[in-house]
Design a protein around this motif. Sequence first.
Motif, PDB file in Angstrom:
ATOM      1  N   TYR A   6       0.857  -1.180   0.000  1.00 57.53           N
ATOM      2  CA  TYR A   6       0.000   0.000   0.000  1.00 57.53           C
ATOM      3  C   TYR A   6       0.893   1.230   0.000  1.00 57.53           C
ATOM      4  N   ARG A   7       0.482   2.197  -0.765  1.00 53.84           N
ATOM      5  CA  ARG A   7       1.258   3.443  -0.823  1.00 53.84           C
ATOM      6  C   ARG A   7       0.368   4.550  -0.285  1.00 53.84           C
ATOM      7  N   PHE A   8       0.914   5.305   0.632  1.00 50.80           N
ATOM      8  CA  PHE A   8       0.118   6.395   1.197  1.00 50.80           C
ATOM      9  C   PHE A   8       0.989   7.632   1.402  1.00 50.80           C
ATOM     10  N   HIS A   9       0.304   8.702   1.732  1.00 46.60           N
ATOM     11  CA  HIS A   9       0.981  10.007   1.831  1.00 46.60           C
ATOM     12  C   HIS A   9       0.897  10.522   3.256  1.00 46.60           C
ATOM     13  N   GLY A  17       8.070  11.370   9.321  1.00 46.37           N
ATOM     14  CA  GLY A  17       7.250  10.177   9.107  1.00 46.37           C
ATOM     15  C   GLY A  17       7.995   8.941   9.595  1.00 46.37           C
ATOM     16  N   PHE A  18       9.262   8.868   9.278  1.00 46.68           N
ATOM     17  CA  PHE A  18      10.079   7.729   9.700  1.00 46.68           C
ATOM     18  C   PHE A  18      10.054   7.598  11.221  1.00 46.68           C
ATOM     19  N   ASP A  19      10.141   8.750  11.898  1.00 50.18           N
ATOM     20  CA  ASP A  19      10.156   8.714  13.358  1.00 50.18           C
ATOM     21  C   ASP A  19       8.909   8.040  13.913  1.00 50.18           C
ATOM     22  N   VAL A  20       7.819   8.174  13.238  1.00 47.87           N
ATOM     23  CA  VAL A  20       6.575   7.559  13.742  1.00 47.87           C
ATOM     24  C   VAL A  20       6.454   6.109  13.275  1.00 47.87           C
ATOM     25  N   LEU A  21       6.583   5.913  11.993  1.00 44.49           N
ATOM     26  CA  LEU A  21       6.271   4.595  11.430  1.00 44.49           C
ATOM     27  C   LEU A  21       7.327   3.544  11.746  1.00 44.49           C
ATOM     28  N   VAL A  81      10.739 -13.034  14.440  1.00 44.48           N
ATOM     29  CA  VAL A  81      11.686 -14.012  14.980  1.00 44.48           C
ATOM     30  C   VAL A  81      10.903 -15.153  15.607  1.00 44.48           C
ATOM     31  N   GLU A  82       9.851 -14.780  16.283  1.00 47.17           N
ATOM     32  CA  GLU A  82       8.955 -15.761  16.892  1.00 47.17           C
ATOM     33  C   GLU A  82       7.507 -15.303  16.682  1.00 47.17           C
ATOM     34  N   GLY A  83       6.638 -16.277  16.692  1.00 44.76           N
ATOM     35  CA  GLY A  83       5.224 -15.908  16.575  1.00 44.76           C
ATOM     36  C   GLY A  83       4.450 -17.001  15.877  1.00 44.76           C
ATOM     37  N   PRO A  84       3.152 -16.842  15.779  1.00 45.85           N
ATOM     38  CA  PRO A  84       2.306 -17.883  15.185  1.00 45.85           C
ATOM     39  C   PRO A  84       2.601 -18.115  13.707  1.00 45.85           C
ATOM     40  N   PHE A  85       3.094 -17.124  13.039  1.00 46.60           N
ATOM     41  CA  PHE A  85       3.499 -17.315  11.641  1.00 46.60           C
ATOM     42  C   PHE A  85       4.533 -16.251  11.319  1.00 46.60           C
ATOM     43  N   ARG A  86       5.094 -16.346  10.105  1.00 52.29           N
ATOM     44  CA  ARG A  86       6.199 -15.466   9.741  1.00 52.29           C
ATOM     45  C   ARG A  86       5.686 -14.309   8.895  1.00 52.29           C
ATOM     46  N   TYR A  87       6.268 -13.143   9.171  1.00 50.63           N
ATOM     47  CA  TYR A  87       6.019 -12.027   8.261  1.00 50.63           C
ATOM     48  C   TYR A  87       7.262 -11.168   8.164  1.00 50.63           C
ATOM     49  N   VAL A  88       7.350 -10.439   7.036  1.00 45.28           N
ATOM     50  CA  VAL A  88       8.426  -9.463   6.799  1.00 45.28           C
ATOM     51  C   VAL A  88       7.753  -8.180   6.338  1.00 45.28           C
ATOM     52  N   GLY A  89       8.131  -7.070   6.978  1.00 43.91           N
ATOM     53  CA  GLY A  89       7.523  -5.799   6.593  1.00 43.91           C
ATOM     54  C   GLY A  89       8.576  -4.761   6.283  1.00 43.91           C
ATOM     55  N   SER A  90       8.176  -3.758   5.515  1.00 43.28           N
ATOM     56  CA  SER A  90       9.126  -2.676   5.236  1.00 43.28           C
ATOM     57  C   SER A  90       8.383  -1.390   4.921  1.00 43.28           C
ATOM     58  N   TYR A  91       9.050  -0.271   5.197  1.00 46.85           N
ATOM     59  CA  TYR A  91       8.566   1.048   4.795  1.00 46.85           C
ATOM     60  C   TYR A  91       9.642   1.697   3.943  1.00 46.85           C
ATOM     61  N   ALA A  97       7.995  16.807  -3.927  1.00 47.80           N
ATOM     62  CA  ALA A  97       8.555  18.133  -4.214  1.00 47.80           C
ATOM     63  C   ALA A  97       8.177  19.145  -3.142  1.00 47.80           C
ATOM     64  N   ASP A  98       7.031  18.928  -2.547  1.00 52.25           N
ATOM     65  CA  ASP A  98       6.599  19.897  -1.517  1.00 52.25           C
ATOM     66  C   ASP A  98       7.175  19.555  -0.147  1.00 52.25           C
ATOM     67  N   GLY A  99       8.039  18.573  -0.115  1.00 56.90           N
ATOM     68  CA  GLY A  99       8.687  18.232   1.148  1.00 56.90           C
ATOM     69  C   GLY A  99       7.953  17.176   1.943  1.00 56.90           C
ATOM     70  N   THR A 100       6.743  16.862   1.567  1.00 54.99           N
ATOM     71  CA  THR A 100       6.002  15.827   2.290  1.00 54.99           C
ATOM     72  C   THR A 100       6.421  14.445   1.787  1.00 54.99           C
ATOM     73  N   THR A 101       5.732  13.406   2.297  1.00 52.25           N
ATOM     74  CA  THR A 101       6.286  12.062   2.113  1.00 52.25           C
ATOM     75  C   THR A 101       5.275  11.085   1.528  1.00 52.25           C
ATOM     76  N   ASP A 102       5.742  10.324   0.559  1.00 54.32           N
ATOM     77  CA  ASP A 102       4.996   9.143   0.125  1.00 54.32           C
ATOM     78  C   ASP A 102       5.643   7.934   0.784  1.00 54.32           C
ATOM     79  N   VAL A 103       4.797   7.084   1.329  1.00 57.79           N
ATOM     80  CA  VAL A 103       5.310   5.900   2.007  1.00 57.79           C
ATOM     81  C   VAL A 103       4.837   4.665   1.254  1.00 57.79           C
ATOM     82  N   GLN A 104       5.783   3.785   0.970  1.00 57.10           N
ATOM     83  CA  GLN A 104       5.426   2.505   0.337  1.00 57.10           C
ATOM     84  C   GLN A 104       5.543   1.429   1.407  1.00 57.10           C
ATOM     85  N   TRP A 105       4.404   0.839   1.745  1.00 54.16           N
ATOM     86  CA  TRP A 105       4.379  -0.221   2.762  1.00 54.16           C
ATOM     87  C   TRP A 105       4.293  -1.558   2.062  1.00 54.16           C
ATOM     88  N   THR A 106       5.111  -2.461   2.467  1.00 60.04           N
ATOM     89  CA  THR A 106       5.097  -3.807   1.894  1.00 60.04           C
ATOM     90  C   THR A 106       5.090  -4.808   3.039  1.00 60.04           C
TER      91      THR A 106
END
Lengths: 149, 1335
Positions: A6-9, A17-21, A81-91, A97-106
């Motif tokens: 998902y990609r969001f702004h 944004g990084f500090d929060v997410l 590392v542990e849990g009921p199933f495995r997942y991998v996430g990334s931001y 251009a206006d200084g704000t951020t697009d975030v790509q969540w995978t």
Amino acid sequence: MIRAEYRFHLPVPPEQGFDVLSDPTRDPEWQSACAHTRLLDGAVGAGCRYEIAFQILGRRLDFTVEITDFIPGRHSRFVTVEGPFRYVGSYHYHRRADGTTDVQWTFDVDPGDYFGILPEVLLKKVLINQVKKDSSSLSKQLAAAPPPS
Amino acid sequence: MEPLASTLVQTRAARVVPASSQQVGLWFIHQADPSCAAYHLLFAAEVVAGPEVGDRVREVLTDLVREHEALRVCFRPGQDGPVQYVEHAVPLDLRHRDARHLDPDALRRQVRADSRAPFDLTAAPLWRIHLYRTGEESWVVAFVAHHIAVDFWSLAMLLAEVRSRLNGTASLFPLDGSAFADHARNQSAYLASGAASGLLAAEAERLAEAPSSIDLCGDRPRPPVPSHEGGSVPFTLSPAVSDGVRVLARETASTRYMTLLAAYNVMLSRLSGQPEVLVGTPTSGRLQRRLRHALGNFVNTVVVRGHVDEASTYRELLAATRERVVAAMRGQELPFPWLVRMLAPQRDPSRTPLFQAGFAWDRLPFLANMGQFFLLEPDPSTAVTVAGARLRPYPVPQQEGQTDLWAEMGGERDGGYVGVLRYNTDIFTEGTARGLAATFVATVEALVGRPDVPMRQLSRCDRQQAAALDRWGHGPVRELPDTTLPALIRAQAGRTPDATALVADGEQWSYARLQRAVDAVAAAVRTAGAGPGACVAVLAERGAPLVAALLGVLEAGAAYVPLDPQLPAARLGYMAADSGARLLLTQERLRAHWPAEIPACRLDDVLADGAGLSGHGTVREPAAAGAHPAASTDLAYVLYTSGSTGRPKGVAVPHRALINLLLSMRAETGFSPSDGLLAVTTVSFDIAALELFLPLVAGGRVIMWDGAAADGAALAARIAESGATWIQATPTSWRMLRDAGWDGSPRLHVLCGGEELPAELADFLAPRVASLRNVYGPTETTVWSTAGVVRPSAGVDLGSPLANTQLLVLDGSGRRVEPGFPGELHIGGAGLADGYWRRQELTAERFVTGLPAAPDRRLYRTGDRVRWTSDGRLLYHGRLDSQVKLRGHRIELGEVEATFQAMDGVAAAVAVVRDDRLVAYLVAEPGVTLAPSALRTSAALTLPQYLVPNLVIILPELPRTANHKIDRSRLPAPSPETDVPFTQPRDAVEITLARVWGELLGLPQVSIHANFFELGGHSLLAVQLAAAVRAEWGRELPVSTLLTHGTIAELAAVIRRDEQDTVRGPLVTLRRGDTARRPLFLFHPFGGTIFCYLELAKHLPPGRAIHALEAPGLDRAGDAEVSVEEMATRYLAHLREAQPHGPYALGGWCFGGVIAFEAAGQLHALGEETDLIAAIDTRAPVPANVPEGADDATLLSWFARDLAVPFGTTLDVPAEELRSLGTDDAFDQILARAAAIGVLPGDSDRAQLLRYFEAYLANGIALQTYFPDPTALDLLLLRATDEPADHGPALGWEPLIRGSLEVVDVPGDHNSVMYPPHAATVAAAIAQWMGEHPR
């Protein structure tokens, strides 16, 4: 394996944004399904591990997760590392251009039989829908918050 | 116009008195049509007078108004209808207009228009005077009064009184202006008396089983509600005839009124074709002495029941009429509106009750010298002087349009009776009315002149009328060549051997090739021993060999008997046997249809053996050896049509008749060698002869259509690509083409015949084709006898007679009837068939000679009711017998009835055509149970498809008249009976199909397993069904698919099969509505299906469309939405296609209410309004309402349970059982059990069940994750009061709704609330909040 993307702004610079997410300790602030987090071994950064609990589809899910990549304002990645199933996430953070951020969540997840009869296609939609709602709320919060002094 | 001149007379409060029954009747007519002027009474005169006369008139009127309450009344609504108000002060309503600049015609138009200006019945006075100044001292004066206040007698007495006062002479009688006030009360008391009851009983007996109406054969289609618009034409009886009337009246102790009424009845009887006629006739209503000189409305109408038997003499009729008038007058104290109410006859709002024609006889003895003032054509020398003023008649038509026809007599001029015939312009033209008036005059003359001769022996047409009929009814006389059809075609083939004669089966046959094929067939026929005088049955599929076979038989000198392979074997066998066919020309592939016991000759072999059948070549002379060419008088074909005795009958047509048709039509149409005709008609229908042979005698092309007769879309495509310039088809076929989307072809010439061409179809066709001809003719006169180019603006007529053809419209006595009058069409001339094959008796009955109208001519009695209009157009008015035309097919109802009556267990059978459907009503023998579908199946074994009733209705007994005849008019409206129990639709495809079927068949609900054709569907409706499928799913379904997949379930399976490849929106129309009103949108509940709204939709008030939105994931895997917000957004995109802007009306049961709430919020954010959010037992989306989690087996168990709820059944699969099975087996278990109880379509598979479950889960997830913020919306919450789970008084909605939260309790629990009987209550509750809601 399910891949949810998902990609969001966010109306803030990538660093803010990084500090929060990318800080798992702040997940309960904006992820509605996140019930609890706790760092296990020091400050947030690459190699850091943490506990995280979700309440999703009427179930509580507890995981131990490790941050594998952590480049402020650019990119972060985390793996269970542990849990009921495995997942991998990334931001991935992209400055507009206006200084704000697009975030790509995978999010790659392999739930196995954990959700039983729930079709993967629905689970994927649930995940995306969750991020969609949460990021929308976060975006509104950030827009309403006073700029950092 | 000058200001109203008014003079107030007195000032006091009004007095209230009841209104009489007659006044109530007029008041209701006025309420229904406030502009109605049909009840305005009028007296008008030209006046030359000084101003002092005007002043004096005003004084006299003022005095009269003051003296007589009757002149000061008006009517206002009371508790039980109108009441009469007697005002104590009313202004004189005098309306001045300076008309000095108007020419006489303009003035007359102005007076007529002013006299028709409506009254306000609530304001006195209900009379007025129009004054038109035409010179310094000349005026036209018109006194206009509403009949509710005064009658004609009162008007005349007023005139007499005014005249006396102006002249200063004594009054002729003491006017009573107050007696009217007690009249209604006295009338009311009388009607409650035993005397009135006795009269009523006598009237009921006298009028029992009278015809409910008389059809006076108008020029225009009768509007649903009469407009009360009319016209008037005057007529005059000669002094001699009038003397005859007087003498005859005297001799028979009758009155002149009775004498003329009897003649009027004769005319009406002839006009309606009925021996019995009911005629309204006014009586003064002044039986009591105290009413003799009373002002007011006392007139009453009685109904005279006339009966005309033309075997009797006029004198005998007159005696009977006298008795009948006396009988009617016995009931004159019963007011007509009251009588209608008490007798409650069968009502038709387009007609006046009980009678549609009236006859009045008005004489005003006290105004003897002013009688001319009341005539429409007064003596121009008439003038009277009153108080120095000179008055001359100024005739203005009045009281027009009260009934269909109204004759008013009583006046005289120059010793002759004069009258006026008023007619309703809704149905009659002026020309027809003038013709009727002239005919009445001629009728009186004929009757009075020979009163002792049976009426049926008296001639009916005068010389002028007879000359017109001769002119109109005789086709051009053209010499017919003494030849045969094959000879004509051979000659053509000799001229243009290489020209294309036939286009069929993907190849083209030249004339030479066709001729060689014909010769080959002829040789084979001769070899088989069939020649002149023999019949040869031809059973072949549509194609070039069929044409060659037909012509080959003719070439051999034999006659062909066409057999359509589509007909039942039993019928083919009968036709072959009855015709005595010596040979069967046929094809191997039709072997299963070959009638037994006739030697068969395979066309396949004959044509394959024929040397040089392909390619070009020359045309040889006919084979000499053994050839016996037919003569023009020899038989060409025997064609079987429906027979009333239960067996088809053969019509034997000679070459000469066929040649006459073809050459006449060639001349009529101008068909040329460059033309091609697309032949679409089955060979067993006689009109096929024109399609197959007309092009060949003109050197053109026959283009054979071999598709399904009912496949409009395919035929439309064929028309477009064939290059055809001509096509002949029935109106049914044209409607089918139109319904299939065909929009015409500017190069196409059209022949339309076989059944009545409706005006609306003519309107459609005429502008879309090169030419449109209506053609008419029975099989017995060889295909067509008339043809005419249709110009819709002039109406549809039958056209003119073909060459060498005579048309005669005759009555039952064989006399020619007058223009305007209906009669049976008789056809004579060269087109006549020889008769019915081997049916001499029937031939003698239908082919007649020696009729008075044409003693030496052989005529065919068509059984068709027609009439010539006054301008020479021949109009069709239906059948005189039980033969009907349905979708182009000629049907003898007797044949259908005989077929059923021959079946075991059937005691009685009646067949009728209702609403374009053939319906059989059957009565079972005692102890027998009849099954409609089995009976239809049996009928189809012997009857062709078009003779198999669309509906079979089983009745306990047939309705009968008092004479124990079957009363067809009282057969109940057909409601389909099926052996199939009702099963409701199971998915959106079936829901939509069920809705479309319901609309097409006029049924409130349709079981998904009932057969379309058993429910009354027919080929034309099947075409409309195909069009609906195309509109809904974008799929072209051949009509043949509809024929083979006759139930909703079967058809839905066909649609579903391909639907996976198409994307269909979630919007399903449950009910269509008025486009001017906004729809109601209902969102799906938990699970995504919308069956739950079927019952609700039935009970919601009609008018507004009802759309339901189902979950998309039901149709496509992976398409389910997991958030309420996404669902709403997605659904709104479709919803706004149906209704782009608000206010919107939304609703939903259960989870559907939540979606409606979210959708309303999103619409609100877009600036759109929502005026209804109806949440039906919807728990609020708040955390407290989120159910506990459940494992997979429990979820599956719930899913199974909820799957069955909409079907009123249960599917209880315990979670424990499912848990032990494992997921896959659990699914299979549910699938099997759901299909077994019919809650899933029979063709459902595992994938579909999975999709259903996916949607179910997705809904659950969405609900669990949807916690909206409070909003300012209003919500109507319908709470199921029997639901055991307690979720609070407003199911938790209080914190979310900041607008109005209305909670309405409805019976039932959460599930049962949407199903019978509770759904009706829910619908009623919602209806209160729906309002009218225009778009």
